[in-house]
Design a protein around this motif. Structure first.
Motif, PDB file in Angstrom:
ATOM      1  N   ASP A 157      -9.530 -35.738  37.359  1.00 34.79           N
ATOM      2  CA  ASP A 157     -10.947 -35.692  37.714  1.00 34.79           C
ATOM      3  C   ASP A 157     -11.527 -34.361  37.255  1.00 34.79           C
ATOM      4  O   ASP A 157     -10.782 -33.410  36.971  1.00 34.79           O
ATOM      5  CB  ASP A 157     -11.136 -35.873  39.225  1.00 34.79           C
ATOM      6  N   PRO A 158     -12.851 -34.222  37.200  1.00 34.10           N
ATOM      7  CA  PRO A 158     -13.463 -32.991  36.712  1.00 34.10           C
ATOM      8  C   PRO A 158     -13.108 -31.755  37.538  1.00 34.10           C
ATOM      9  O   PRO A 158     -12.909 -30.670  36.973  1.00 34.10           O
ATOM     10  CB  PRO A 158     -14.967 -33.290  36.799  1.00 34.10           C
ATOM     11  N   ALA A 159     -13.015 -31.901  38.843  1.00 29.65           N
ATOM     12  CA  ALA A 159     -12.723 -30.739  39.686  1.00 29.65           C
ATOM     13  C   ALA A 159     -11.321 -30.214  39.442  1.00 29.65           C
ATOM     14  O   ALA A 159     -11.100 -29.001  39.319  1.00 29.65           O
ATOM     15  CB  ALA A 159     -12.914 -31.096  41.158  1.00 29.65           C
ATOM     16  N   ALA A 160     -10.335 -31.107  39.371  1.00 31.07           N
ATOM     17  CA  ALA A 160      -8.946 -30.701  39.151  1.00 31.07           C
ATOM     18  C   ALA A 160      -8.754 -30.100  37.768  1.00 31.07           C
ATOM     19  O   ALA A 160      -7.874 -29.251  37.568  1.00 31.07           O
ATOM     20  CB  ALA A 160      -8.020 -31.891  39.332  1.00 31.07           C
ATOM     21  N   LEU A 161      -9.568 -30.509  36.813  1.00 33.78           N
ATOM     22  CA  LEU A 161      -9.442 -30.011  35.458  1.00 33.78           C
ATOM     23  C   LEU A 161     -10.146 -28.673  35.265  1.00 33.78           C
ATOM     24  O   LEU A 161      -9.600 -27.762  34.637  1.00 33.78           O
ATOM     25  CB  LEU A 161     -10.027 -31.037  34.487  1.00 33.78           C
ATOM     26  N   LEU A 162     -11.355 -28.543  35.821  1.00 33.23           N
ATOM     27  CA  LEU A 162     -12.216 -27.419  35.466  1.00 33.23           C
ATOM     28  C   LEU A 162     -12.428 -26.383  36.571  1.00 33.23           C
ATOM     29  O   LEU A 162     -12.767 -25.241  36.276  1.00 33.23           O
ATOM     30  CB  LEU A 162     -13.591 -27.953  35.032  1.00 33.23           C
ATOM     31  N   VAL A 163     -12.236 -26.755  37.824  1.00 33.81           N
ATOM     32  CA  VAL A 163     -12.578 -25.845  38.922  1.00 33.81           C
ATOM     33  C   VAL A 163     -11.336 -25.288  39.608  1.00 33.81           C
ATOM     34  O   VAL A 163     -11.102 -24.074  39.604  1.00 33.81           O
ATOM     35  CB  VAL A 163     -13.484 -26.554  39.953  1.00 33.81           C
ATOM     36  N   THR A 164     -10.532 -26.137  40.184  1.00 41.22           N
ATOM     37  CA  THR A 164      -9.435 -25.708  41.050  1.00 41.22           C
ATOM     38  C   THR A 164      -8.442 -24.772  40.374  1.00 41.22           C
ATOM     39  O   THR A 164      -8.031 -23.775  40.984  1.00 41.22           O
ATOM     40  CB  THR A 164      -8.708 -26.933  41.622  1.00 41.22           C
ATOM     41  N   PRO A 165      -8.015 -25.007  39.125  1.00 45.51           N
ATOM     42  CA  PRO A 165      -6.986 -24.138  38.549  1.00 45.51           C
ATOM     43  C   PRO A 165      -7.501 -22.823  37.980  1.00 45.51           C
ATOM     44  O   PRO A 165      -6.701 -21.981  37.562  1.00 45.51           O
ATOM     45  CB  PRO A 165      -6.403 -25.003  37.428  1.00 45.51           C
ATOM     46  N   ASP A 166      -8.815 -22.641  37.952  1.00 51.48           N
ATOM     47  CA  ASP A 166      -9.391 -21.487  37.251  1.00 51.48           C
ATOM     48  C   ASP A 166      -9.742 -20.394  38.250  1.00 51.48           C
ATOM     49  O   ASP A 166     -10.756 -20.463  38.945  1.00 51.48           O
ATOM     50  CB  ASP A 166     -10.636 -21.930  36.475  1.00 51.48           C
ATOM     51  N   HIS A 167      -8.909 -19.338  38.307  1.00 51.87           N
ATOM     52  CA  HIS A 167      -9.163 -18.309  39.319  1.00 51.87           C
ATOM     53  C   HIS A 167     -10.399 -17.478  39.010  1.00 51.87           C
ATOM     54  O   HIS A 167     -10.917 -16.791  39.883  1.00 51.87           O
ATOM     55  CB  HIS A 167      -7.934 -17.416  39.535  1.00 51.87           C
ATOM     56  N   TYR A 168     -10.911 -17.524  37.762  1.00 53.28           N
ATOM     57  CA  TYR A 168     -12.203 -16.901  37.492  1.00 53.28           C
ATOM     58  C   TYR A 168     -13.293 -17.568  38.342  1.00 53.28           C
ATOM     59  O   TYR A 168     -14.237 -16.920  38.803  1.00 53.28           O
ATOM     60  CB  TYR A 168     -12.583 -17.045  36.017  1.00 53.28           C
TER      61      TYR A 168
END
Length: 468
Positions: A52-63
């Motif tokens: 999903d978009p959140a798991a791809l773009l948001v959750t793993p990115d500590h920036y």
């Protein structure tokens, strides 16, 4: 003309804008060399659709998640799971809505630039991300992720990635790298040997890591000689699966060159949990020199990443674990710290060490002079908090006059967020094109030299530095 991203971004105001644009026309289509990063080899081994978009773009990115933490928001509301596995798992659409609602927080940051390029180029957004467009953008990305063209291997090929290195613990079984080595796919994904757990006595997994290392290698990690042999065995295992580099995340760049007897006595104290004050730092320092010796033997490129005070927020570390956005830069010193290592093995044929820093004050004072003199030293690109437009400009301006560009390593994206890889490379290429155009405008470079140099900055330097 981009929908969210103007084609002249970062290429104007050089005094030679036409040269900058022409350089970028060359640079934009060159393959991506990714010698250091944190993507997951499992993505490419399994080639399953991204969920999903959140798991791809948001959750793993500590920036991204650290910005929300700075505004008092909870990490678990953006999909970051607690270390103990407890807590409600956030709904992906809810995560995306929160992300979109607070996207304005990234105005002026490199994260905003990377994401806008990704939204424009990869997903075809026609309207900026906001609370109003949250659901439509979530659905748009979700639909694309369900198609074969957006599976990991297809994106790897679409991004024109020539090679991508992951970062892997020294004890990792490299299961997914072994699966990729079967030859069924032509994409080149290689591991990187990162031994921090078993070279840092302050690491919470140090003692268990030594036992596991002994089991994996058959070497006796109860002795100094056996411990070093275990490293050699593990390094060879990584090389067999394509690794060309090691990576060392250390608090500082301190090195040491103890006698064999003193080194063995130090190891005996730390591995028996009888360390004296200062022993942990001394052991880390000695191990950087030992890793350099091994690199001189086996040809693996040694990357040193000093200067981050890791896990600054102890409550976040206890609740969520490492790498959650609370690693903070500290002041760095290289000239005296590296002297023991360099005087021990700095002239060894074939030794290559890539230095990174989070302290920009040392660019011109220490790093450029060191790399401009010692044949083993190469400067890594502006890293982490300085992986930004101004950060890259400052790096070029403060290092080139002393070290030139040929003592630098090109660019690496250092990312966990796979879709941002081409965006990060594009920003770096635009900054370098503008930098070279300014040198042409000042009559410090001929145009033909600038075109040769942009090919080096995009692909040539990284290929040679990392022996790819």
């Amino acid at each position: 003309m981009g929908r969210l991203f103007h084609e002249d971004t970062l290429l104007t105001g050089t005094g030679a804008d036409g040269v900058a644009r022409a350089l970028f026309e060359v640079a934009r289509d060159l393959p991506l060399i990714c010698p250091h990063g944190h993507t997951e080899p499992a993505w490419f081994a399994r080639d399953a659709p991204f969920s999903d978009p959140a798991a791809l773009l948001v959750t793993p990115d500590h920036y991204i998640t650290r910005m929300f933490a700075s505004q008092g928001m909870r990490l678990e509301d953006f999909g970051v799971q607690r270390a103990d596995g407890r807590g409600r798992k956030a709904d992906p659409r809810d995560i995306w809505r929160r992300f979109a609602e607070h996207y304005y927080l990234f105005r002026g940051t490199p994260t905003r630039l990377w994401l806008d390029i990704t939204f424009d180029r990869l997903f075809g957004f026609t309207r900026p991300l906001s609370a109003t467009t949250a659901d439509e953008s979530f659905d748009l990305i979700s639909d694309k992720l369900a198609s074969p063209e957006f599976r990991p291997r297809a994106l790897f090929e679409r991004f024109n990635i020539e090679v991508m290195a992951t970062t892997d613990g020294a004890l990792d079984a490299l299961t997914h790298h072994r699966a990729l080595a079967d030859g069924s796919w032509s994409g080149r994904i290689i591991p990187t040997y990162r031994p921090d757990q078993i070279t840092d006595p302050d690491h919470e997994g140090f003692a268990t890591g030594l036992r596991e290392m002994s089991e994996l290698t058959g070497a006796d990690t109860g002795t100094w000689a056996g411990y070093l042999e275990a490293h050699r065995i593990r390094r060879a295992f990584f090389r067999d699966l394509g690794a060309t580099a090691t990576d060392h995340g250390v608090p500082d760049a301190g090195t040491a060159d103890l006698s064999p007897g003193d080194a063995a006595a130090l190891y005996d104290r730390v591995h028996r949990n009888r360390a004296e004050p200062g022993d942990a730092a001394l052991f880390r320092a000695q191990m950087l020199t030992e890793m350099a010796r091994m690199s001189a033997e086996d040809g693996m490129v040694m990357q040193i990443h000093p200067g981050a005070l890791r896990n600054h927020n102890t409550k976040v570390f206890a609740a969520y674990g490492r790498d959650k956005g609370f690693d903070i830069p500290t002041r760095a010193e290289f000239t005296r710290n590296l002297a023991p290592l360099l005087n021990a093995v700095g002239d060894a044929p074939g030794l290559r060490i890539v230095l990174f820093t989070l302290d920009e004050s040392v660019y011109a004072r220490e790093l450029a002079p060191l790399a401009g003199a010692w044949p083993c030293l190469t400067l890594g690109p502006a890293w982490w908090f300085h992986d930004s437009v101004q950060g890259m400009r400052r790096f070029r301006e403060q290092t080139t006059e002393t070290a030139g560009i040929y003592n630098t390593a090109g660019f690496n994206d250092d990312t966990r967020a796979f879709p941002s890889v081409p965006a990060r490379h594009e920003v770096a290429r635009r900054v370098d094109c503008a930098y070279l155009a300014r040198l042409v405008a000042d009559h410090r470079l001929r145009e033909d030299e600038a075109f040769e140099m942009i090919a080096e900055l995009t692909t040539g330097l990284a290929r040679r530095t990392y022996r790819l």
